[in-house]
Design a protein around this motif. Structure first.
Motif, short mmCIF file in Angstrom:
data_model
loop_
_atom_site.label_atom_id
_atom_site.label_comp_id
_atom_site.label_asym_id
_atom_site.label_seq_id
_atom_site.Cartn_x
_atom_site.Cartn_y
_atom_site.Cartn_z
N ALA A 164 0.82 -1.22 0.00
CA ALA A 164 0.00 0.00 0.00
C ALA A 164 0.85 1.26 0.00
CB ALA A 164 -0.93 -0.01 1.21
N GLU A 165 2.05 1.20 0.63
CA GLU A 165 2.84 2.44 0.71
C GLU A 165 3.40 2.85 -0.65
OE1 GLU A 165 3.65 -0.37 2.29
OE2 GLU A 165 5.76 -0.88 2.01
N LEU A 166 3.28 1.96 -1.65
CA LEU A 166 3.76 2.31 -2.99
C LEU A 166 2.62 2.74 -3.91
CD1 LEU A 166 6.41 -0.50 -3.63
CD2 LEU A 166 6.77 1.81 -2.73
N VAL A 167 1.40 2.74 -3.37
CA VAL A 167 0.24 3.09 -4.20
C VAL A 167 -0.12 4.56 -3.93
CG1 VAL A 167 -2.18 2.55 -4.66
CG2 VAL A 167 -0.56 0.70 -4.16
N VAL A 168 -0.29 5.33 -5.02
CA VAL A 168 -0.53 6.77 -4.90
C VAL A 168 -1.83 7.11 -5.60
CG1 VAL A 168 0.42 9.07 -5.38
CG2 VAL A 168 1.98 7.13 -5.10
N LYS A 169 -2.68 7.88 -4.92
CA LYS A 169 -3.87 8.37 -5.64
C LYS A 169 -3.36 9.35 -6.68
CE LYS A 169 -6.88 7.99 -1.69
NZ LYS A 169 -7.86 8.60 -0.83
N HIS A 170 -3.65 9.12 -7.92
CA HIS A 170 -3.02 9.96 -8.95
C HIS A 170 -3.90 11.16 -9.27
CE1 HIS A 170 -5.28 8.85 -12.51
NE2 HIS A 170 -5.11 7.58 -12.24
N PRO A 171 -3.27 12.20 -9.79
CA PRO A 171 -4.03 13.43 -10.04
C PRO A 171 -5.24 13.16 -10.93
CG PRO A 171 -1.68 13.80 -10.40
CD PRO A 171 -1.86 12.33 -10.17
N PRO A 172 -6.41 13.69 -10.55
CA PRO A 172 -7.64 13.38 -11.28
C PRO A 172 -7.58 13.77 -12.76
CG PRO A 172 -8.06 14.95 -9.48
CD PRO A 172 -6.62 14.60 -9.43
N SER A 173 -6.78 14.79 -13.08
CA SER A 173 -6.73 15.25 -14.47
C SER A 173 -5.93 14.28 -15.35
CB SER A 173 -6.06 16.62 -14.52
OG SER A 173 -4.78 16.53 -13.94
N PHE A 174 -5.22 13.36 -14.72
CA PHE A 174 -4.33 12.46 -15.46
C PHE A 174 -5.11 11.37 -16.17
CE2 PHE A 174 0.37 11.70 -14.50
CZ PHE A 174 0.68 12.97 -14.95
#
Ligand SMILES: NC(=O)c1ccc[n+]([C@@H]2O[C@H](COP(=O)([O-])OP(=O)(O)OC[C@H]3O[C@@H](n4cnc5c(N)ncnc54)[C@H](OP(=O)(O)O)[C@@H]3O)[C@@H](O)[C@H]2O)c1
Length: 329
Positions: free
Chosen positions: A108-118
């Motif tokens: 989980a520590e490697l998972v990032v919520k990515h920018p919504p515009s992406f």
């Protein structure tokens, strides 16, 4: 059942096969994602050939970069909900955490919520290039406005990220590519100057471009004979960061150049950054801020379908690409 890519023997792209597999539910501290896009890396071709820094037991999965939605959450994980759009920081072992699949599990520590515009492709193409370039140019070299930074394998995804980061910091990126075919694209991408290493004298061009200031930082993925002109054009006290070995030729050690200019030659793996939570946090903040203001934007060379993974690897190894090869799932 999920479709995943595995190889049962080392070899060319043709050893990659799509297989049906029953993936276990994510364990404690893990997240499983439904993959929408994969970013391909040279490291995966090397693992497939059996010449990577990691030696997997066979059969093995592979893959370091993915973006998708959270499909299942293991015990002890907070801050994520099913359906969140996420991307993945490359794990240290791709055999343990392989990305190539319709479903893939990561710490989980490697998972990032990515920018919504992406979009999915941009999100899958973000972390390896920008973390690698950030770690070298900012964390280690501390590049400053006006520094000349020579970047080899300039059209690779890491090279292009390094050009953007150098520009973002006000440094002056000099792109070194093999031939002049990609010259205009590199200038359009922000390179201050472009040197075609197989067509021009690299030392003469670097000296002419950087003038008396000379090149303070070299970010090199190639090694081999290019080491000699690169170091010859460096400033006193300069720093060469070696992060790849694309050349198949031996790398000479330029003893008297290193001695007389007190050069530092330093090896570097992105694991230095991804394995250190404080440094990784600083890197993530820098990269996400850069994406938000539009200073950092992944270059996508070409997109392939998941069923065409063999073709995608062939294209990766053709060296025709300008930026990241992406696979949509
Ligand atoms: N140390 C780390 O942690 C780390 C992390 C990520 C990547 N890497 C390394 O960074 C490099 C780039 O990786 P990538 O996945 O972004 O891109 P990639 O697809 O492997 O890069 C392809 C580009 O590299 C250049 N190139 C390829 N073979 C070459 C050769 N024999 N001699 C000179 N140049 C050559 C070409 O650029 P031009 O057409 O512009 O010449 C080619 O378009 C690889 O060596 C990879 O292993 C290291």
């Amino acid at each position: 059942m999920s479709r995943i890519v595995r190889f049962h023997r080392y070899g060319g792209p043709e050893v990659l096969h799509i297989e049906e597999a029953e993936l276990p539910l994510p364990g404690r501290g893990e997240i499983r994602i439904k993959v929408k896009a994969l970013g391909l890396n040279r490291a995966e071709a090397l693992l497939r050939q059996g010449s990577y820094i990691e030696t997997p037991s066979l059969p093995s999965g592979l893959g370091l970069e993915a973006a998708g939605v959270v499909e299942s959450i293991g015990a002890g994980v907070g801050g994520f909900s099913l359906g969140d759009a996420v991307s993945v920081i490359p794990p240290q072992s791709m055999a343990r955490w392989p990305a190539y699949g319709e479903l893939a599990t990561f710490p989980a520590e490697l998972v990032v919520k990515h920018p919504p515009s992406f979009g999915w492709a941009d999100a899958a193409a973000l972390w390896m290039p920008y973390l690698t370039a950030y770690g070298a140019l900012i964390d280690i070299a501390g590049i400053q406005p006006g520094d000349f930074v020579a970047i080899t394998a300039a059209s690779s995804s890491v090279g292009l990220a390094a050009i953007q980061i150098a520009n973002h910091l006000g440094a002056r990126p000099i792109a070194i590519t093999r031939r002049s075919a990609k010259r205009q694209a590199l200038l359009d991408h922000g390179a201050g100057d472009v040197i075609a290493a197989e067509e021009e004298d690299v030392e003469t061009r670097l000296r002419a471009i950087a003038g008396p200031k000379a090149v303070r930082v070299v970010f090199d993925a190639i090694g081999g004979p290019l080491f000699v002109p690169l170091t010859a054009a460096m400033a006193r006290g300069g720093l060469l960061i070696e992060y790849g070995g694309l050349s198949s030729e031996p790398t000479p050690f330029p003893l008297f150049t290193v001695l007389s200019k007190s050069l530092t030659l330093r090896g570097y793996l992105v694991h230095e950054i991804t394995g250190d939570p404080a440094r990784l946090d600083a890197a993530k903040t820098f990269i996400l801020d850069g994406v938000r203001i539009g200073a950092l934007r992944p270059a996508i060379a070409r997109t392939f379908a998941f069923d065409d993974i063999v073709e995608a690897h062939r294209f990766l190894e053709s060296n025709q690409q300008f930026g990241k090869v992406v696979v949509t799932v």
